[in-house]
Motif scaffolding. Structure first.
Motif, short mmCIF file in Angstrom:
data_model
loop_
_atom_site.label_atom_id
_atom_site.label_comp_id
_atom_site.label_asym_id
_atom_site.label_seq_id
_atom_site.Cartn_x
_atom_site.Cartn_y
_atom_site.Cartn_z
N GLY A 91 36.30 59.00 72.92
CA GLY A 91 35.37 59.53 71.96
C GLY A 91 34.51 60.55 72.70
O GLY A 91 34.21 61.67 71.81
N THR A 92 34.20 60.36 73.89
CA THR A 92 33.50 61.50 74.82
C THR A 92 34.12 62.59 75.11
O THR A 92 33.80 63.68 75.15
CB THR A 92 32.89 60.82 76.05
OG1 THR A 92 32.06 59.48 75.79
CG2 THR A 92 32.19 61.56 76.75
N ALA A 93 35.67 62.31 75.23
CA ALA A 93 36.24 63.64 75.64
C ALA A 93 36.62 64.38 74.26
O ALA A 93 37.01 65.51 74.42
CB ALA A 93 37.74 62.91 76.34
N SER A 94 36.72 63.83 73.45
CA SER A 94 37.31 64.49 72.08
C SER A 94 36.18 64.12 70.83
O SER A 94 36.13 63.02 70.37
CB SER A 94 38.54 64.26 71.55
OG SER A 94 38.95 64.91 70.24
N THR A 95 35.40 65.26 70.30
CA THR A 95 34.68 64.79 69.32
C THR A 95 35.36 64.33 67.78
O THR A 95 34.90 63.74 67.06
CB THR A 95 33.79 66.10 68.93
OG1 THR A 95 34.50 67.26 68.72
CG2 THR A 95 32.88 66.53 69.85
N GLY A 99 34.81 61.13 65.96
CA GLY A 99 34.69 60.80 64.37
C GLY A 99 35.77 59.78 63.79
O GLY A 99 35.13 59.21 62.91
N MET A 100 36.81 60.00 64.34
CA MET A 100 37.71 59.02 63.69
C MET A 100 37.31 57.49 64.20
O MET A 100 37.78 56.71 63.06
CB MET A 100 39.28 59.45 64.54
CG MET A 100 39.76 60.54 63.78
SD MET A 100 41.33 61.12 64.75
CE MET A 100 42.53 59.75 64.47
N LEU A 101 37.08 57.40 65.13
CA LEU A 101 36.62 56.06 65.65
C LEU A 101 35.52 55.39 64.94
O LEU A 101 35.44 54.29 64.43
CB LEU A 101 36.22 55.89 67.05
CG LEU A 101 37.58 56.23 68.18
CD1 LEU A 101 36.79 56.47 69.57
CD2 LEU A 101 38.30 54.86 68.12
N LYS A 102 34.65 56.20 64.23
CA LYS A 102 33.58 55.71 63.61
C LYS A 102 33.90 55.45 61.91
O LYS A 102 33.50 54.62 61.36
CB LYS A 102 32.38 56.97 63.39
CG LYS A 102 31.37 57.30 64.63
CD LYS A 102 30.52 58.28 64.23
CE LYS A 102 29.91 58.52 65.66
NZ LYS A 102 28.97 59.59 65.24
N ALA A 153 44.07 70.51 67.88
CA ALA A 153 43.69 69.63 66.28
C ALA A 153 42.70 68.67 66.94
O ALA A 153 41.75 68.17 66.07
CB ALA A 153 44.85 68.77 66.09
N TYR A 154 42.38 68.22 68.29
CA TYR A 154 41.27 67.27 68.49
C TYR A 154 40.21 67.80 69.61
O TYR A 154 39.57 67.02 70.07
CB TYR A 154 42.15 65.97 69.21
CG TYR A 154 43.00 65.03 68.51
CD1 TYR A 154 42.45 64.33 67.62
CD2 TYR A 154 44.29 65.46 68.36
CE1 TYR A 154 43.23 63.68 66.64
CE2 TYR A 154 45.07 64.67 67.41
CZ TYR A 154 44.66 63.88 66.70
OH TYR A 154 45.46 63.14 65.77
N VAL A 155 40.48 69.22 69.60
CA VAL A 155 39.48 69.93 70.04
C VAL A 155 39.18 69.35 71.56
O VAL A 155 38.17 68.86 72.00
CB VAL A 155 38.01 69.86 69.30
CG1 VAL A 155 37.14 70.94 69.87
CG2 VAL A 155 38.03 70.11 67.92
N VAL A 156 40.20 69.69 72.35
CA VAL A 156 40.13 69.37 73.88
C VAL A 156 40.23 70.83 74.80
O VAL A 156 41.50 71.11 74.93
CB VAL A 156 40.97 68.58 74.41
CG1 VAL A 156 40.83 67.80 75.97
CG2 VAL A 156 41.18 67.10 73.48
N PRO A 157 39.00 71.57 74.94
CA PRO A 157 39.20 73.13 75.31
C PRO A 157 40.08 72.72 76.86
O PRO A 157 40.64 73.96 77.19
CB PRO A 157 37.77 73.22 75.34
CG PRO A 157 37.06 72.46 74.43
CD PRO A 157 37.75 71.35 74.46
#
Length: 383
Positions: A91-95, A99-102, A153-157
């Motif tokens: 969750g910290t590595a991908s916003t 959000g999916m976890l919430k 897709a999961y915003v991991v730059p």
């Protein structure tokens, strides 16, 4: 591993002490102490990657992922496979995953999410990267396209940059370039889209006959049209470049002909020249390459008896060269080229259309001499 960490810690402590001493000595003087000069060995020191995390720490994160110790997330992938992970880490590595976890359903302590549409092994490589930023070379080679898609897709730059780097340095081939081009444009990879576009342009004939091209034409016709339009623009640009190069060569040849004409009429060359010059056939070789052809044209012009409508083609060319000379000549009063002053007087009676054409030709001919110029001709700026 422990010995390596102790050395790193000792180096960090030593650096802090040195920094403290520099601050302490700086207090006693108003002039700050300059930094030390770089030593020759600094350029040969082994550097870590983008981060300064030790290998032992990365191994620990990898082991945490592989063992699934106190994992609290279940990730469902294709074919019903499962990957265990830790909510706080991914969750910290991908916003996006955060959000999916919430929103995910919980079964006791377990969060459940799904990552589908890509192979199970590709998802596992992706999740491992979220833990330790590590991957195996073979895995990157196999799943580069899937990892590129997941990074967007999961915003991991960081993963995005890694995938782009590998594609730029060897993994982009004619087999996957069309897929990369589509993905790069649709998922906002500007540099990658430019590189893949250049490769498609380079191998257009080969790639336009592949199944990947047909699939792109059906799924994204606007991209296929964009590439074809680019090919047309590139072809037109190439033709224009060739045309300009040919024009430049012609202008340069005309300039050399003007120089040779002045040389023949003023100094003489071998067996042709002014009547007051003593011409010798065995004279030293001429430095003007255009002299040989121009000498034949002048001899023909002097002896041609053709008097029919339309005239002689060779004589017409000689008339044009004489008129062009008169337009580039700097001093008709001192010039020894025949009819130079006559053509100067004729200019005043020409139409504006003809005059503008001649001015453009003169400008291009004089401009073909990039360095210097003949003292007998007008400067480029005054034509």
């Amino acid at each position: 591993m422990q010995g390596r960490e102790d050395k790193l810690n000792k180096r960090m402590v030593t650096g802090c002490l040195d920094l403290h001493q520099s601050f302490k000595s700086a207090d006693s003087s108003s002039v700050p102490i300059p930094p030390p000069l770089p030593s020759k060995s600094d350029g040969h020191k082994k550097r870590l990657g983008p981060s300064c995390v030790s290998t032992a720490t990365r191994d620990t994160w990898d082991r945490l992922f592989n063992d699934g110790y106190k994992a609290d997330v279940v990730i469902y992938t294709d074919n019903g496979s499962i990957i265990y992970a830790h909510a706080n880490i991914i969750g910290t590595a991908s916003t996006v995953i955060k959000g999916m976890l919430k929103q995910a359903k919980r079964h006791g302590k377990w969060h459940t999410i799904s990552i589908r549409g890509v192979p199970h092994d590709a998802v596992r490589v992706f999740i491992r990267f979220l833990y330790s930023s590590c991957y195996e070379k073979e895995e990157m080679n196999e799943f580069i396209m899937h990892l590129l898609l997941l990074s967007h897709a999961y915003v991991v730059p960081q993963l995005k940059r890694v995938c782009e780097w590998h594609l730029e340095h060897g993994l982009l081939t004619t087999e996957n370039v069309i897929d990369v081009f589509q993905l790069a444009l649709l998922c906002d990879f500007p540099r990658l889209s430019l590189i893949s576009h250049r490769m498609i342009m380079k191998h257009f004939k080969e790639l336009s006959a592949t199944e990947a091209w047909t699939a792109m034409k059906k799924s994204h016709p606007f991209l296929e049209k964009e590439v074809r339009d680019s090919m047309i623009i590139e072809a037109n640009t190439r033709k224009e470049r060739i045309r300009k190069r040919n024009d430049q060569r012609i202008y340069s040849q005309l300039y050399e002909a003007m120089e040779a004409l002045v040389h023949i009429c003023r100094d003489g060359c071998k067996t042709i020249g002014p009547h007051d010059k003593d011409l010798k056939p065995d004279h030293a070789p001429c430095n003007y390459e255009a002299c040989k052809g121009l000498e034949s044209l002048i001899r023909h012009f002097a002896g041609c008896k053709l008097r029919v409508p339309g005239g002689c083609v060779h004589c017409k060319r000689m008339w044009q060269l004489l008129e062009l000379h008169s337009r580039v000549c700097a001093d008709s009063d001192q010039c020894r080229v025949p009819l130079c002053r006559n053509f100067k007087e004729k200019m005043e009676k020409q139409s504006k259309k003809d005059e503008s054409r001649w001015k453009l030709l003169v400008k291009n001919v004089l401009g073909s001499k990039k360095v210097g110029g003949s003292p007998f001709f007008l400067p480029v700026t005054s034509c």
